[in-house]
Design a protein around this motif. Structure first.
Motif, PDB file in Angstrom:
ATOM      1  N   ASN A  29     126.049  42.366  24.723  1.00 50.51           N
ATOM      2  CA  ASN A  29     127.167  41.998  23.852  1.00 50.51           C
ATOM      3  C   ASN A  29     127.854  40.729  24.358  1.00 50.51           C
ATOM      4  N   ILE A  30     128.127  40.690  25.657  1.00 43.99           N
ATOM      5  CA  ILE A  30     128.801  39.531  26.245  1.00 43.99           C
ATOM      6  C   ILE A  30     127.935  38.277  26.093  1.00 43.99           C
ATOM      7  N   ALA A  31     126.637  38.431  26.337  1.00 44.41           N
ATOM      8  CA  ALA A  31     125.730  37.284  26.229  1.00 44.41           C
ATOM      9  C   ALA A  31     125.641  36.760  24.799  1.00 44.41           C
ATOM     10  N   TYR A  38     125.639  38.554  15.186  1.00 44.55           N
ATOM     11  CA  TYR A  38     125.387  39.602  16.177  1.00 44.55           C
ATOM     12  C   TYR A  38     126.437  40.694  16.044  1.00 44.55           C
ATOM     13  N   LYS A  39     125.995  41.947  16.063  1.00 47.46           N
ATOM     14  CA  LYS A  39     126.890  43.092  15.965  1.00 47.46           C
ATOM     15  C   LYS A  39     126.977  43.780  17.325  1.00 47.46           C
ATOM     16  N   ALA A  40     128.210  44.004  17.793  1.00 49.39           N
ATOM     17  CA  ALA A  40     128.429  44.653  19.087  1.00 49.39           C
ATOM     18  C   ALA A  40     127.902  46.080  19.060  1.00 49.39           C
ATOM     19  N   LYS A  41     127.310  46.486  20.183  1.00 50.80           N
ATOM     20  CA  LYS A  41     126.746  47.830  20.329  1.00 50.80           C
ATOM     21  C   LYS A  41     127.390  48.511  21.526  1.00 50.80           C
ATOM     22  N   GLN A  76     118.674  56.533  25.870  1.00 50.50           N
ATOM     23  CA  GLN A  76     119.877  56.721  25.063  1.00 50.50           C
ATOM     24  C   GLN A  76     119.910  55.717  23.929  1.00 50.50           C
ATOM     25  N   GLU A  77     120.215  56.213  22.763  1.00 44.87           N
ATOM     26  CA  GLU A  77     120.292  55.352  21.592  1.00 44.87           C
ATOM     27  C   GLU A  77     121.627  54.612  21.567  1.00 44.87           C
ATOM     28  N   THR A  78     121.566  53.371  21.209  1.00 42.35           N
ATOM     29  CA  THR A  78     122.788  52.588  21.074  1.00 42.35           C
ATOM     30  C   THR A  78     123.308  52.717  19.654  1.00 42.35           C
ATOM     31  N   GLN A  79     124.610  52.528  19.532  1.00 42.92           N
ATOM     32  CA  GLN A  79     125.266  52.584  18.234  1.00 42.92           C
ATOM     33  C   GLN A  79     126.037  51.292  18.040  1.00 42.92           C
ATOM     34  N   PHE A  80     126.163  50.876  16.795  1.00 41.45           N
ATOM     35  CA  PHE A  80     126.983  49.708  16.517  1.00 41.45           C
ATOM     36  C   PHE A  80     128.444  50.108  16.630  1.00 41.45           C
ATOM     37  N   ARG A  81     129.229  49.215  17.196  1.00 38.13           N
ATOM     38  CA  ARG A  81     130.647  49.477  17.392  1.00 38.13           C
ATOM     39  C   ARG A  81     131.425  48.989  16.182  1.00 38.13           C
ATOM     40  N   ASN A  82     132.443  49.748  15.785  1.00 39.46           N
ATOM     41  CA  ASN A  82     133.336  49.304  14.718  1.00 39.46           C
ATOM     42  C   ASN A  82     134.212  48.187  15.273  1.00 39.46           C
ATOM     43  N   PRO A  83     134.232  47.041  14.599  1.00 40.78           N
ATOM     44  CA  PRO A  83     135.008  45.906  15.126  1.00 40.78           C
ATOM     45  C   PRO A  83     136.511  46.171  15.059  1.00 40.78           C
ATOM     46  N   ASP A  84     137.210  45.683  16.089  1.00 40.85           N
ATOM     47  CA  ASP A  84     138.677  45.777  16.141  1.00 40.85           C
ATOM     48  C   ASP A  84     139.337  44.558  15.518  1.00 40.85           C
ATOM     49  N   GLN A  85     138.571  43.518  15.342  1.00 40.60           N
ATOM     50  CA  GLN A  85     139.124  42.261  14.844  1.00 40.60           C
ATOM     51  C   GLN A  85     138.496  41.923  13.496  1.00 40.60           C
ATOM     52  N   PRO A  86     139.177  41.158  12.693  1.00 39.68           N
ATOM     53  CA  PRO A  86     138.593  40.765  11.406  1.00 39.68           C
ATOM     54  C   PRO A  86     137.425  39.796  11.626  1.00 39.68           C
ATOM     55  N   ASP A  87     136.534  39.754  10.661  1.00 36.04           N
ATOM     56  CA  ASP A  87     135.372  38.858  10.729  1.00 36.04           C
ATOM     57  C   ASP A  87     135.855  37.414  10.796  1.00 36.04           C
ATOM     58  N   THR A  88     135.299  36.670  11.743  1.00 35.80           N
ATOM     59  CA  THR A  88     135.697  35.270  11.930  1.00 35.80           C
ATOM     60  C   THR A  88     134.912  34.325  11.036  1.00 35.80           C
TER      61      THR A  88
END
Length: 133
Positions: A29-31, A38-41, A76-88
């Protein structure tokens, strides 16, 4: 008297494997913080730990009592994280501050498990070798 490593170590080995995988996901995610689209996981640690607990009951059958118990561990399966910020505008959902904080917290928890296991192993070693002076 036989030493049960499952009882001695508990879920810490499984927890460390999950934390290691989570560190990889957070590092990805950081990279990709500046990668458009890209969607955070993330990995739900508590859910993954419950799955590890369930697996401890489902070990592979042993053909000899001297064989080690080996559990079948799935990745372990990764999941997409719900964003805390609006789409930029570029579709990227990574919040770099959140990712760095999560990475640091995960690292500290991994280190705590490592410290616990080192202490446990040291105690077992003393019990086996008679570590008294």
């Amino acid at each position: 008297m036989a030493i049960s490593f499952d009882k001695a170590f508990g879920l810490h080995p499984d927890a460390m494997l999950i934390r290691d995988r989570r560190a990889q996901v957070l590092a990805e995610n950081i990279a990709n913080a500046d990668t458009p689209g890209y969607k955070a996981k993330d990995i739900d640690f508590h859910q993954a730990l419950q799955q590890a607990r369930a697996r401890q009951g489902g070990n592979i059958a042993r053909t000899d009592e001297k064989h080690f118990n080996i559990s079948i561990a799935s990745r372990q399966e990764t999941q997409f994280r719900n964003p805390d910020q609006p789409d930029t505008g570029d579709g990227n959902s990574v919040d770099i501050h959140r990712e760095r904080n999560a990475f640091m917290q995960n690292s500290l928890e991994y280190q705590a498990s490592m410290t616990f296991l080192n202490s446990r192993i040291s105690g077992l070693k003393k019990a086996i070798t008679g570590g008294g002076q």
